[in-house]
Design a protein around this motif. Structure first.
Motif, short mmCIF file in Angstrom:
data_model
loop_
_atom_site.label_atom_id
_atom_site.label_comp_id
_atom_site.label_asym_id
_atom_site.label_seq_id
_atom_site.Cartn_x
_atom_site.Cartn_y
_atom_site.Cartn_z
N ALA A 185 0.85 -1.20 0.00
CA ALA A 185 0.00 0.00 0.00
C ALA A 185 0.88 1.24 0.00
N GLU A 186 0.88 1.97 -1.08
CA GLU A 186 1.61 3.23 -1.13
C GLU A 186 0.85 4.28 -0.31
N PRO A 187 1.51 5.34 0.16
CA PRO A 187 0.88 6.30 1.06
C PRO A 187 -0.47 6.84 0.59
N GLN A 188 -0.59 7.19 -0.70
CA GLN A 188 -1.86 7.74 -1.17
C GLN A 188 -2.99 6.71 -1.09
N ARG A 189 -2.66 5.47 -1.49
CA ARG A 189 -3.68 4.41 -1.44
C ARG A 189 -4.01 4.05 0.00
N LEU A 190 -3.02 4.10 0.85
CA LEU A 190 -3.25 3.83 2.27
C LEU A 190 -4.18 4.87 2.88
N ARG A 191 -3.94 6.13 2.53
CA ARG A 191 -4.82 7.19 3.03
C ARG A 191 -6.25 6.97 2.54
N GLN A 192 -6.39 6.51 1.31
CA GLN A 192 -7.74 6.25 0.76
C GLN A 192 -8.42 5.13 1.54
N ARG A 193 -7.69 4.08 1.85
CA ARG A 193 -8.28 2.96 2.60
C ARG A 193 -8.74 3.43 3.97
N LEU A 194 -7.94 4.26 4.61
CA LEU A 194 -8.32 4.80 5.91
C LEU A 194 -9.56 5.69 5.78
N ALA A 195 -9.60 6.51 4.75
CA ALA A 195 -10.74 7.40 4.54
C ALA A 195 -12.02 6.63 4.30
N GLU A 196 -11.89 5.45 3.70
CA GLU A 196 -13.06 4.61 3.42
C GLU A 196 -13.48 3.77 4.62
N GLY A 197 -12.76 3.91 5.73
CA GLY A 197 -13.14 3.21 6.96
C GLY A 197 -12.73 1.76 7.01
N GLU A 235 5.78 8.40 9.60
CA GLU A 235 6.20 9.50 8.73
C GLU A 235 6.42 9.02 7.29
N GLU A 236 6.94 7.81 7.14
CA GLU A 236 7.18 7.25 5.80
C GLU A 236 5.89 6.79 5.13
N LEU A 237 4.91 6.43 5.93
CA LEU A 237 3.66 5.88 5.38
C LEU A 237 2.58 6.94 5.18
N ALA A 238 2.78 8.12 5.72
CA ALA A 238 1.78 9.17 5.61
C ALA A 238 1.84 9.85 4.25
N ALA A 239 0.66 10.13 3.70
CA ALA A 239 0.59 10.90 2.46
C ALA A 239 0.61 12.40 2.74
N ALA A 240 0.33 12.78 3.99
CA ALA A 240 0.33 14.19 4.39
C ALA A 240 0.65 14.26 5.88
N PRO A 241 1.36 15.28 6.32
CA PRO A 241 1.77 15.39 7.73
C PRO A 241 0.60 15.36 8.71
N GLN A 242 -0.54 15.89 8.30
CA GLN A 242 -1.68 15.96 9.22
C GLN A 242 -2.29 14.59 9.53
#
Length: 464
Positions: free
Chosen positions: A255-267, A344-351
């Motif tokens: 899971a690349e950071p952007q895709r990981l963020r998407q999975r989290l956003a989708e719950g 830090e390496e897995l985040a797509a954004a610092p927030q």
């Protein structure tokens, strides 16, 4: 304790189970193997022995068996209780059957219903007679296997069988026979608290309720002690009756950071496998903390919707691989993705990166008396996520009780405000706090041992 037969323990501490390899130095018998049979093959290879026989004490409800695959790989005879309607090639075993494993090892099947209706134990004879008995979920160390896994309607009947079975073993076998149970080292298949790491029938006769108590007293005590058990158990027996597929430990998609963020956003379920102290320091918002230092498999398997997308996050690929192996033991072997690295390496954004506050029972005692430690919010809610039996034994005055496995569907029941959450040691509390955090609740982990709470000034209730 010495023996002409060498019994090797194959521990699966994450599930609270043991498998066994018994050998005379040339051939080997394997009892109740877990799904990842490479461990068994490696042990046999290191001992220079050949696996010729594999047996199951019962159809397991807490893990996927590796017996069928081990028999395929080794050509071993595979024994399963004749009364169990399984869907694969095997050799049926009935009460009283005797197998000649080798000139130095003879196996006797003994019907010991109780944990299941068709449960078998196996007495193993060496050159000088019976030396060992493999008791599966029958006679455990200081307790017995639970009797409600086939349905609450059978619990009392099976408890009576369990009492009779324990006494049958004690009557049939020499007092010095070594007892080798499969369950009871943290498994929810145990009806009570396990005591000790090895034992004989003689020792059990002095400590085990099944051998000390009259039948009615044993049944009453056993049924009163039964608590909830993991939801994933519903899937294990079905898999084991059908014949489990071979284990698949191929690495999941990264899971690349952007895709990981998407999975989290989708719950979706994204599980952080690191130790909880690392999670406190930094984690990705929305991840669930279930560190590999604790029973990750049990709690995740209990809470997750079966078949739901699951992503694993670890400090390293080795950590992810370890989690894969542990989850495969309960039949979770298809993953949406995995990733390794720091937050830090897995985040797509610092927030995306958050920290989590933790404290101890001393701070809770101070807060409950009106002095809140600096940097912490007032505890509007004290949430106890331990199991029902733990709560009944002792709990904090005024606490809200929701066992961890029920929390995902009951978060809405928790009153508003800051939640200080505790369990017995901090592991489950961290998992609960991560679920609360993902639901935008303010959660503080009491990362402390509950047994010390009263001594530290926290008001508790201990029912008589």
């Amino acid at each position: 304790m010495t023996s002409h037969i060498n019994v090797q323990v194959i521990e699966t501490s994450s599930l609270g189970d043991r498998s066994y390899l018994a050998t005379d130095g040339t051939v080997a018998l394997v009892v109740d193997p877990q799904r990842d049979v490479d461990r068994v093959l490696a042990l046999a290879g290191s001992l220079g022995v050949r696996v010729t026989h594999v047996v199951e004490t019962h159809i397991h409800n807490d893990y996927v068996s590796g017996g069928l695959e081990l028999s395929r790989l080794t050509g071993a005879t595979y024994g399963v209780a004749a009364a169990d309607d399984v869907n694969f090639a095997h050799t049926p075993i009935s009460d009283g059957d005797v197998w000649e494993i080798s000139p130095n090892m003879r196996l006797h099947a003994i019907a010991t219903p109780g944990h299941t209706f068709h449960h078998l134990s196996y007495a193993l004879d060496g050159p000088e007679g019976t030396e060992d008995v493999f008791t599966g979920g029958s006679l455990l160390f200081g307790t017995t296997g639970r009797t409600d896994l086939l349905g609450q309607q059978h619990a009392e009947t099976l408890a009576r069988h369990q009492h009779a079975s324990a006494r049958r073993l004690a009557d049939l076998l020499p007092a010095g026979t070594r007892v080798w149970p499969t369950h009871g080292f943290g498994s929810f298949c145990s009806a009570g608290q396990v005591s000790g790491k090895d034992s004989t029938l003689e020792q059990q006769s002095r400590t085990n309720p099944a051998l000390r108590l009259a039948e009615d007293d044993f049944v009453t005590e056993t049924l009163a002690g039964l608590d909830a058990y993991p939801a994933y158990y519903a899937h294990m027996g079905v898999k084991n009756l059908a014949g489990p597929d071979p284990i698949d430990l191929r690495a999941p998609e990264t899971a690349e950071p952007q895709r990981l963020r998407q999975r989290l956003a989708e719950g979706e379920w994204v599980v952080d496998l690191r130790h909880r102290k690392a999670y406190f320091d930094a984690h990705l918002a929305g991840t669930v903390s279930l560190g590999l230092d604790g029973p990750m498999t049990t709690w995740l398997g209990w809470m997750i919707d079966w078949g739901a997308p699951l992503t694993l996050l670890g400090e390293s690929r080795d950590q992810v691989a370890q989690a894969q192996r542990e989850l495969a033991r309960i039949g979770i072997d298809r993953f949406a993705a995995a990733a390794a690295g720091t937050p830090e390496e897995l985040a797509a954004a610092p927030q995306q990166i958050r920290a989590m506050a933790s404290t101890d029972f001393t701070a809770l005692a101070q807060a409950m008396s009106g002095t809140v430690p600096e940097g912490l919010p007032t505890p509007d809610v004290v949430l106890d996520v331990r199991m029902n039996n733990e709560w009944r034994d002792s709990h904090i005055v005024g606490a809200v009780h929701i066992p961890l496995p029920e929390l995902p569907r009951r978060i809405g029941e928790i009153p508003d405000g800051a939640v200080w959450v505790h369990c017995g040691s901090g592991y489950r509390a961290t998992a609960a706090a991560s679920l609360l955090d993902a639901a935008d609740r303010c959660a503080i982990v009491i990362n402390d041992t509950f047994a010390t709470a009263a001594d530290k000034g926290v008001p508790t209730v201990t029912p008589e």
